[in-house]
Design an enzyme around this catalytic site. Structure first.
Site, PDB file in Angstrom:
ATOM      1  N   LYS A  92      36.975  -9.052   7.239  1.00 16.83           N
ATOM      2  CA  LYS A  92      37.773  -8.071   7.986  1.00 16.83           C
ATOM      3  C   LYS A  92      38.931  -8.718   8.769  1.00 16.83           C
ATOM      4  CE  LYS A  92      33.748  -5.038   8.082  1.00 16.83           C
ATOM      5  NZ  LYS A  92      33.942  -3.835   7.331  1.00 16.83           N
ATOM      6  N   TYR A 138      23.565  -4.447   7.676  1.00 20.58           N
ATOM      7  CA  TYR A 138      24.220  -4.500   6.368  1.00 20.58           C
ATOM      8  C   TYR A 138      24.993  -5.802   6.274  1.00 20.58           C
ATOM      9  CZ  TYR A 138      27.420  -3.274   2.524  1.00 20.58           C
ATOM     10  OH  TYR A 138      28.131  -3.260   1.350  1.00 20.58           O
ATOM     11  N   ASP A 153      26.071 -13.037  11.035  1.00 21.15           N
ATOM     12  CA  ASP A 153      27.044 -12.344  10.194  1.00 21.15           C
ATOM     13  C   ASP A 153      28.062 -11.668  11.108  1.00 21.15           C
ATOM     14  OD1 ASP A 153      28.533 -10.807   8.541  1.00 21.15           O
ATOM     15  OD2 ASP A 153      26.850  -9.694   7.648  1.00 21.15           O
TER      16      ASP A 153
HETATM   17  C1  LIG Z   1      28.261  -7.084   9.044  1.00 21.22           C
HETATM   18  C2  LIG Z   1      28.842  -6.983   7.671  1.00 21.22           C
HETATM   19  N1  LIG Z   1      28.621  -7.951   6.768  1.00 21.22           N
HETATM   20  C3  LIG Z   1      29.132  -7.902   5.529  1.00 21.22           C
HETATM   21  C4  LIG Z   1      29.909  -6.848   5.131  1.00 21.22           C
HETATM   22  C5  LIG Z   1      30.475  -6.820   3.737  1.00 21.22           C
HETATM   23  O1  LIG Z   1      31.848  -7.059   3.786  1.00 21.22           O
HETATM   24  P1  LIG Z   1      32.791  -6.578   2.570  1.00 21.22           P
HETATM   25  O2  LIG Z   1      32.798  -5.090   2.603  1.00 21.22           O
HETATM   26  O3  LIG Z   1      34.119  -7.214   2.887  1.00 21.22           O
HETATM   27  O4  LIG Z   1      32.204  -7.132   1.319  1.00 21.22           O
HETATM   28  C6  LIG Z   1      30.179  -5.806   6.023  1.00 21.22           C
HETATM   29  C7  LIG Z   1      30.996  -4.658   5.611  1.00 21.22           C
HETATM   30  O5  LIG Z   1      31.179  -3.702   6.304  1.00 21.22           O
HETATM   31  C8  LIG Z   1      29.630  -5.874   7.327  1.00 21.22           C
HETATM   32  O6  LIG Z   1      29.846  -4.904   8.220  1.00 21.22           O
END
Ligand SMILES: Cc1ncc(COP(=O)(O)O)c(C=O)c1O
Length: 453
Positions: A288, A160, A260
């Site tokens: 985060k 994700y 990511d």
């Molecule tokens: C690996 C990863 N990338 C991107 C995101 C998206 O981040 P946000 O919820 O701050 O938009 C998340 C959210 O949990 C994530 O776990």
């Protein structure tokens, strides 16, 4: 075996959830599903969400007055524990000077310098702040397309990367074994046009042969491969060395590699999962922890790539509230604290390893099949009969018994332990989790497994 002091938790008996239930009923009248992010609705585990009134250290207090031992940590940011004094003071200090200027401020420079200092070995020379992880991955992909002049990207099934259109895409299950023909991948959300989804090719995590084959066939069209360097979003999946080697090979096709690190950044080490596992990405994305509990995302990489971003270059990306002083202050305080106390990572790992061991033996004693994956402060206990540490792919994770997990989750919550409300999520340990919390958790887990066994 120590018996824990359960007086630390007030038992949230069902009748005591009246306030949360009332708030949820009101929320559903004014917000879709009553929540501002879907997993909070407890859809896959049943029951009503607890509304949280406050949080401190490893604990949440819900609107009904019950104290809960927290393993979600706001889905990752709260690595120091909730309401950490250094972070609170930094935010309070910044607040005295106003909340947003729409013009540069010194804290943006300080946080960017800190991120570059910590991740320079990964090649990071420039960083751009945004407001969420979603914005970070979306912007990094635009940059990769802008730099390479190519349209397609590759992501992995079950990873994700936020909710930008082109990332809400997965392969249909029938295509799983022929990952190199996945141009027909279907959107996983209504509202994502098929034409747009077709630009996202999907391959299988931890399957180097599938990635090599896909790159062989279509590498010349692919701007970037984006991946979770340790997956949290199918439950915890740890990359194999062979898969990491295949990821690095995508560069032979002129494709950029985007790690990511929204979940793993500053969590698995000060250099994130990339530092821990020896990954050398071209671009990285963060969220985060980088905002210490306030809304921050970021992307970064070599100057030669990042200078394509506006106003230096032609790849447009902007944000009214980007780099706002409160968020920068919270991020800076969090990263500074982590940098000043590097032993915290050993502490987190030791706690999570002890938690993993305790869960394994508790489940075994009760005869409940469980397979635990743990790395640093991330852990998932899959309800399935596979050797510990052997779940490596989305398909293997998906074999878990989600209804057994849901029953276990509800028992833990009744006992005051707030686990992630989905079988396919990681839990997050914080620096505020100590021996007392470990004993409380394992006592609760023994009872919860016994109820299932
Ligand atoms: C690996 C990863 N990338 C991107 C995101 C998206 O981040 P946000 O919820 O701050 O938009 C998340 C959210 O949990 C994530 O776990």
């Amino acid at each position: 075996m120590t018996t824990s002091d359960t007086s630390l938790l007030s038992q949230p008996a069902p009748e005591r959830l009246a306030v949360s239930e009332g708030l949820f009923a009101r929320a559903r009248q004014v917000t879709p599903g009553g929540v501002n992010s879907p997993v909070r609705a407890f859809g896959s585990v049943g029951g009503h969400p607890h509304f949280i009134a406050s949080a401190d250290g490893a604990y949440l207090t819900n609107a009904d007055g019950a104290r809960l031992l927290d393993y979600i940590g706001s889905w990752g940011p709260m690595i120091l524990g909730h309401n950490h004094p250094a972070v609170r003071e930094a935010i309070t200090g910044a607040l005295q000077g106003g909340t947003s200027f729409g013009a540069p401020n010194e804290r943006e420079v300080l946080l960017a310098e800190k991120v570059v200092e910590l991740t320079r070995e990964l090649g990071v020379e420039r960083v751009r702040f945004v407001n969420s992880g979603t914005e970070a991955t979306m912007s990094a992909l635009r940059l990769a397309r802008g730099v390479t002049g190519r349209s397609h990207i590759v992501k992995f099934r079950g990873n994700y990367h936020g909710h930008a259109d082109g990332l809400l895409v997965e392969a249909g299950s029938g295509l799983l074994t022929t990952a190199h023909h996945l141009g027909e991948a279907a959107p996983s959300s209504a509202g994502v046009p098929q034409e747009y989804a077709a630009l996202t090719l999907v391959s299988e995590y931890n399957d180097p042969a599938a990635l090599d084959a896909l790159m062989q066939e279509r590498g010349h069209e692919i701007a970037a491969v984006i991946f979770e360097p340790v997956v949290g979003n199918s439950g915890v999946l740890i990359p194999t060395p062979d898969f990491l080697a295949a990821l690095h090979r995508v560069r032979e096709h002129g494709t950029l590699l985007i790690a990511d690190e929204v979940m793993t950044g500053f969590r698995l080490s000060l250099q994130g999962a990339s530092g821990l596992l020896g990954i050398q990405p071209d671009l990285l994305t963060w969220g985060k922890i980088i905002g210490g509990g306030l809304p921050v995302g970021a992307y970064g990489g070599r100057a030669e790539l990042m200078e394509h971003v506006s106003p230096s270059g032609p790849v447009y990306q902007a944000g009214t509230l980007s780099g706002n002083p409160l968020a920068m202050a919270a991020g800076l305080a969090t990263l500074s604290e982590l940098q000043a106390r590097p032993e915290l990572y050993t502490q987190l790992d030791r706690y999570a390893a002890a938690l993993a061991d305790g869960l394994k033996s508790a489940a075994q004693e009760a005869g409940v099949p469980v397979s635990v994956n743990q790395i640093g402060s991330m852990l998932t206990a899959f309800h399935q009969d596979a050797p510990h540490g052997s779940v490596q792919t989305y398909q293997q994770a998906a074999r878990s018994d989600a209804s057994a997990f849901a029953a276990w989750f509800r028992s833990m919550l009744r006992q005051g332990v707030y686990w992630a409300p989905s079988q396919f999520e990681s839990i997050f340990v914080s620096a505020a989790h100590g021996d007392t919390e470990l004993n409380l958790t394992l006592d609760a887990a023994r009872r919860a497994y016994a109820e299932l066994g």
